[in-house]
Design an enzyme around this catalytic site. Structure first.
Site, PDB file in Angstrom:
ATOM      1  N   THR A  96       0.828  -1.206   0.000  1.00 27.03           N
ATOM      2  CA  THR A  96       0.000   0.000   0.000  1.00 27.03           C
ATOM      3  C   THR A  96       0.856   1.248   0.000  1.00 27.03           C
ATOM      4  OG1 THR A  96      -1.695  -1.217   1.229  1.00 27.03           O
ATOM      5  CG2 THR A  96      -1.872   1.182   1.194  1.00 27.03           C
TER       6      THR A  96
ATOM      7  N   TYR B  75      -1.714 -10.714   3.740  1.00 28.53           N
ATOM      8  CA  TYR B  75      -1.738  -9.286   4.057  1.00 28.53           C
ATOM      9  C   TYR B  75      -3.193  -8.908   4.354  1.00 28.53           C
ATOM     10  CZ  TYR B  75      -0.994  -4.227   3.106  1.00 28.53           C
ATOM     11  OH  TYR B  75      -0.940  -2.849   3.178  1.00 28.53           O
TER      12      TYR B  75
ATOM     13  N   LYS C  29       0.693 -10.343   7.872  1.00 26.59           N
ATOM     14  CA  LYS C  29       0.814  -8.891   8.037  1.00 26.59           C
ATOM     15  C   LYS C  29      -0.583  -8.389   8.384  1.00 26.59           C
ATOM     16  CE  LYS C  29       2.124  -4.613   5.606  1.00 26.59           C
ATOM     17  NZ  LYS C  29       0.956  -3.793   5.932  1.00 26.59           N
TER      18      LYS C  29
ATOM     19  N   SER D 242      -2.908  -5.580   9.351  1.00 19.56           N
ATOM     20  CA  SER D 242      -3.065  -4.127   9.350  1.00 19.56           C
ATOM     21  C   SER D 242      -4.506  -3.755   9.679  1.00 19.56           C
ATOM     22  CB  SER D 242      -2.643  -3.546   8.006  1.00 19.56           C
ATOM     23  OG  SER D 242      -1.269  -3.766   7.789  1.00 19.56           O
TER      24      SER D 242
ATOM     25  N   SER E 267       4.758   2.074   7.507  1.00 18.68           N
ATOM     26  CA  SER E 267       5.358   3.137   6.700  1.00 18.68           C
ATOM     27  C   SER E 267       6.199   4.091   7.536  1.00 18.68           C
ATOM     28  CB  SER E 267       4.262   3.913   5.972  1.00 18.68           C
ATOM     29  OG  SER E 267       3.370   4.516   6.909  1.00 18.68           O
TER      30      SER E 267
END
Length: 316
Positions: A52, A144, A174, A176, A218
């Protein structure tokens, strides 16, 4: 056949930005200095590319291949893991990217759920993941989980339970999402050898308490050195220090969210803090607000002591 054991994927993983020229073309020349910056300045030894943060869904298959190749080439001998995100809306393109990642020696592949035509059930999502994984059967495979963006509200725990039987190369997650109940159950019900990586930077300490092995985010591109300190404190049992660092990062991110902290501003902030010429995001995203970026940078400097570097990005 199960994937042979590799070095464990733990600690911080930087979700990398994709360098672009002013005209919006991929700029591979920045990746070498980018790797050096992450390793030498942030203490980051794992990277997650074409996700992303990397605007993967706005890139062509050929661009994603070129980026994956360059990240693997530049990261060789410098980073421990290069995880390549290969998820696409198209199954065939996802398989093509998975095969390519295997061929260039990627340390793992990750796949997000399709999000235009959404899988109607856990079984349908697992079938999609299985088909992608089968194109690179000897490469560690990570799911993800990003439900707020994909709109796919299937619990990650259910995916992991099915993946254990259906995908021999499955290695971890992952995650998120802010749903710590789901994340905790993923940790509790999964093999201990599977890395459980948390992806909401401002809640990482909570995930560590639940058993996260590391994190993909990020902000670790430019706050990695700070958050590495939080991980070290937590590992030593110094919860008070870990909490202090998490509260400081939360203060910064809360300020940023109130101003409006989208990918474009985040990328511009990385440019300012690192000195790397990452360029603008690709349309439909617009260039990040310079004023907003400067406000967030000032907040970072006041709260965390992160100063605009005298680091020469292109001359490491």
């Amino acid at each position: 056949m199960a994937v042979p054991p590799r070095k464990a994927l733990t600690g911080l993983v930087a979700a990398t930005f994709t360098p672009m020229t002013a005209k919006g073309d991929v700029n591979l020349s920045v990746i070498g200095p980018y790797v050096d910056y992450l390793v030498l300045k942030q203490g980051i030894h794992n990277i997650f590319v074409n996700g992303t943060t990397g605007e993967g869904m706005s890139l062509s298959v050929d661009e994603r291949k070129a980026l994956a190749e360059e990240w693997c080439r530049q990261g060789k001998g410098k980073v421990d893991h290069v995880i390549v995100h290969v998820g696409c809306l198209s199954l065939r393109e996802s398989q093509e990217l998975a095969r390519h990642a295997a061929g260039i020696g990627a340390d793992g592949i990750a796949v997000i759920s399709p999000s235009f035509f959404k899988p109607p059930s856990t079984g349908a999502l697992l079938q999609f993941l299985q088909e992608v994984a089968s194109a690179a059967p000897h490469v560690p495979f990570y799911y993800y989980h990003l439900p707020d963006v994909t709109g796919v509200k299937i619990c990650a725990q259910a995916v992991l339970q099915g993946a254990q039987e259906l995908i021999p190369s499955f290695q971890g997650l992952k995650f998120s999402s802010r749903d710590l109940l789901d994340f905790g159950q993923c940790v509790h019900s999964s093999p201990r050898s599977w890395p459980m990586l948390y992806g909401v930077d401002e809640q990482l300490l909570s995930a560590l308490v639940l058993g996260a092995h590391g994190a993909v985010g990020s902000t670790y591109n430019y706050m990695g050195s700070v958050v590495n300190g939080m991980l070290a404190a937590f590992e030593k049992g110094d919860v008070a220090q870990a909490r202090k660092i998490q509260f400081q990062t939360q203060e910064v991110l809360s300020f940023a969210f109130q101003l409006g902290f989208d990918l474009a501003v985040n990328k511009q902030l990385m440019v300012v803090l690192s000195g790397l010429p990452l360029g603008p995001p690709r349309l439909p995203l617009l260039q990040g607000s310079q004023e907003r970026t400067e406000q967030i940078r000032d907040k970072l400097e006041r709260t965390l002591g992160l100063l605009t570097p005298n680091y020469c990005a292109m001359g490491v």
